[in-house]
Scaffold this active site. Structure first.
Site, mmCIF file in Angstrom:
data_model
loop_
_atom_site.group_PDB
_atom_site.id
_atom_site.type_symbol
_atom_site.label_atom_id
_atom_site.label_comp_id
_atom_site.label_asym_id
_atom_site.label_seq_id
_atom_site.Cartn_x
_atom_site.Cartn_y
_atom_site.Cartn_z
ATOM 1 N N ASP A 291 -10.501 -5.218 5.317
ATOM 2 C CA ASP A 291 -9.046 -5.150 5.120
ATOM 3 C C ASP A 291 -8.689 -3.881 4.333
ATOM 4 O OD1 ASP A 291 -6.390 -5.855 5.302
ATOM 5 O OD2 ASP A 291 -6.446 -7.243 3.614
ATOM 6 N N HIS B 183 -9.494 -12.389 7.036
ATOM 7 C CA HIS B 183 -9.708 -12.458 5.572
ATOM 8 C C HIS B 183 -9.447 -13.846 4.962
ATOM 9 C CE1 HIS B 183 -5.472 -11.653 5.907
ATOM 10 N NE2 HIS B 183 -5.529 -10.354 5.719
ATOM 11 N N HIS C 5 -6.500 -0.962 7.771
ATOM 12 C CA HIS C 5 -5.132 -0.424 7.885
ATOM 13 C C HIS C 5 -5.229 1.061 7.566
ATOM 14 C CE1 HIS C 5 -3.367 -4.567 7.690
ATOM 15 N NE2 HIS C 5 -4.462 -4.785 6.972
ATOM 16 N N ASN D 225 0.421 -2.601 11.523
ATOM 17 C CA ASN D 225 1.561 -2.393 10.614
ATOM 18 C C ASN D 225 1.682 -0.941 10.164
ATOM 19 O OD1 ASN D 225 -0.855 -2.946 9.177
ATOM 20 N ND2 ASN D 225 0.285 -3.524 7.344
ATOM 21 N N HIS E 70 -3.170 2.262 -0.870
ATOM 22 C CA HIS E 70 -1.856 2.664 -1.377
ATOM 23 C C HIS E 70 -2.113 3.706 -2.459
ATOM 24 C CE1 HIS E 70 0.133 -0.686 0.670
ATOM 25 N NE2 HIS E 70 -0.867 -1.448 0.263
HETATM 26 O O1 DOR Z 1 -3.143 -6.654 0.960
HETATM 27 C C1 DOR Z 1 -2.834 -6.378 2.105
HETATM 28 N N1 DOR Z 1 -2.338 -5.182 2.422
HETATM 29 N N2 DOR Z 1 -3.007 -7.303 3.068
HETATM 30 C C2 DOR Z 1 -2.553 -7.095 4.321
HETATM 31 O O2 DOR Z 1 -2.787 -7.922 5.170
HETATM 32 C C3 DOR Z 1 -1.773 -5.889 4.647
HETATM 33 C C4 DOR Z 1 -2.201 -4.799 3.785
HETATM 34 C C5 DOR Z 1 -1.421 -3.527 3.904
HETATM 35 O O3 DOR Z 1 -1.195 -3.084 5.016
HETATM 36 O O4 DOR Z 1 -1.099 -2.932 2.874
#
Ligand code: DOR
Length: 441
Positions: free
Chosen positions: A305, A234, A66, A98, A309
């Site tokens: 994955d 995952h 991501h 996303n 953040h």
């Molecule tokens: O922990 C996660 N964060 N799992 C996901 O599938 C999405 C991801 C995110 O985009 O932050």
């Protein structure tokens, strides 16, 4: 660093496609591997690397990341993420939908491809995200490795959790469907049961093993009904691994992350919300069953994955903290350290992080050190150990869940399309990767 037309890597410990190790040379020309041999003549070669004592692997293909662009660039962007990839030996990635806007149409996909062409140091591909009503886009979007369905753990338009809506997607077309398998109804119910608890450890109980199992069972059922190519993203639980061990159709694949193999719920005590992700970390028993399933071929490959953040976001109080952790800088050293610890072999790591991914997604000419294959390569040092340090993280989020871990197998040099994109701590930010193509999608 100039752009070499040919590159000779000398005296490397080369992991061959059959898993055997050969000490020798690899010659690349115009982005492809042209020769693998014990002693290659250097006449006319533009650039040479002395790889004595280093191990040469195919570059890692990370099939679930991501990277936050467009729309969430305060966490990461395609440039910073691809720098992190280059440092981690990841030469290609498949990115998830996303972002903001969501990647749910051809125009959103085209926008990402254009952004990546402008700023990505490594090769790239982007999933198209399923909503309850974008079937035409799911059938026609190109190029894409496949359709991503969030069966749970996602709010807004990307959540598709009703069986009827899922069935409509499985029933039409034949391209790969990759599922984030968590049952949203069970998660919602358990969120209510555990409401008010701010201890981060409750995360693994709210989104428990049963939530993952229920969704994986449903995805498998639909995949079998339509013989539809399914990939389980995952995979995190012993129960799902056992389910696949009993019944895994030939058209189904599954992946596991290094964190679901190497971390468990005890990490909440040490790193708190930096261990929060979806699907959540599980028990040491789950770790062991997942390892065994990977070694036995029940689980096909590894994905990070990578879901960064900011530390400020992670410093809020659960459940307001976001789920996800970065991964592309540490995945290869984590897996190679596990190999050195006897959990698996280096050849298996290559299989799980390069070859099997290329095969599953139909990415031609990648994942092997063979003449005719693309010169996406990584030289790693399996003789020295070094700690993961926060100040060395290149991902924009600026942290790792593995800080303090003493790892070996760190990339020394990463090569994308025959060009050195990372060398001993230095990035060549002028290099650009290419859009991946997918013969099976
Ligand atoms: O922990 C996660 N964060 N799992 C996901 O599938 C999405 C991801 C995110 O985009 O932050």
């Amino acid at each position: 660093m100039s752009t070499p037309q040919s590159l000779l890597i000398r005296h490397a410990e080369i992991i061959l496609p059959n898993g055997e190790l050969m000490v020798g040379d690899v010659l690349t020309s115009n982005g492809q591997i042209v020769k693998v041999g014990s002693e290659i003549d250097s006449a006319g070669v533009t650039q040479e690397i002395d790889a004595q004592g280093l191990t040469l692997l195919p570059g890692v293909i990370d099939p679930q990341v991501h990277f936050r662009e467009p729309g969430l660039e305060h966490k990461e962007d395609l440039f910073t993420a691809s720098c992190a990839c280059a440092k981690g030996g990841v030469t290609s990635f498949l990115e998830m939908p996303n972002t903001r806007p969501l990647t749910i149409s051809q125009s959103a996909l085209d926008d990402k491809l254009q952004r990546a062409a402008n700023k990505c140091l490594v090769n790239y591909g982007f999933f198209i995200g399923a909503t309850a009503d974008n079937l035409p886009d799911l059938l026609s979007a190109q190029p894409t490795p496949g359709i991503k369905i969030f069966m749970g753990s996602m709010h807004g338009q990307l959540l598709v959790n009703q069986e009827e809506a899922l069935e409509a997607i499985f029933a039409q077309g034949n391209r790969l469907i990759a599922v984030h398998a968590e049952d949203q109804a069970r998660i919602n119910q358990r969120k209510q049961e555990f409401a008010g608890i701010e201890d981060i450890a409750i995360h693994s109980q709210i989104q428990d093993n049963q939530a993952a199992l229920l969704a994986t069972q449903l995805a498998l059922k639909l995949s079998k009904k339509y013989q539809r190519r399914l990939h389980i993203l995952h995979m995190s639980t012993a129960e799902e691994a056992e389910l696949l061990r009993q019944d895994k159709p030939s058209w189904v694949t599954a992946e596991v992350t290094p964190q679901h193999l190497l971390l468990n719920t005890s990490a909440y005590e040490t790193i708190g919300t930096l261990a929060q992700m979806n699907p959540p970390l599980r028990s040491p028993h789950d770790n062991e069953v997942l390892w065994q399933a990977l070694r036995d071929g029940i689980i096909d490959f590894i994905a990070t994955d990578h879901a960064p953040h900011t530390l400020a976001e992670k410093a809020q109080t659960y459940p307001n903290t976001p789920s996800g952790m970065p991964g592309v800088e540490t995945s290869l050293p984590l897996m190679l350290t596990a190999a050195m610890d006897g959990k698996c072999t280096v050849a298996q790591v290559v299989q799980w992080m390069s070859k099997a991914v290329a095969v599953a997604y139909g990415i031609a000419n990648k994942g092997e050190i063979t003449p005719g294959y693309d010169a996406d390569l990584v030289l790693v040092d399996l003789k020295n150990y070094r700690e993961v340090k926060r100040e060395e993280v290149l991902s924009k989020c600026g942290w790792s869940s593995f800080e303090g871990w003493n790892l070996t197998g760190w990339p020394v040099t990463t090569i994308v399309g025959g060009e050195i994109v990372y060398d001993q701590g230095q990035l060549n930010t002028q290099i650009r990767g290419q859009a991946l193509t997918f013969s099976k999608s």
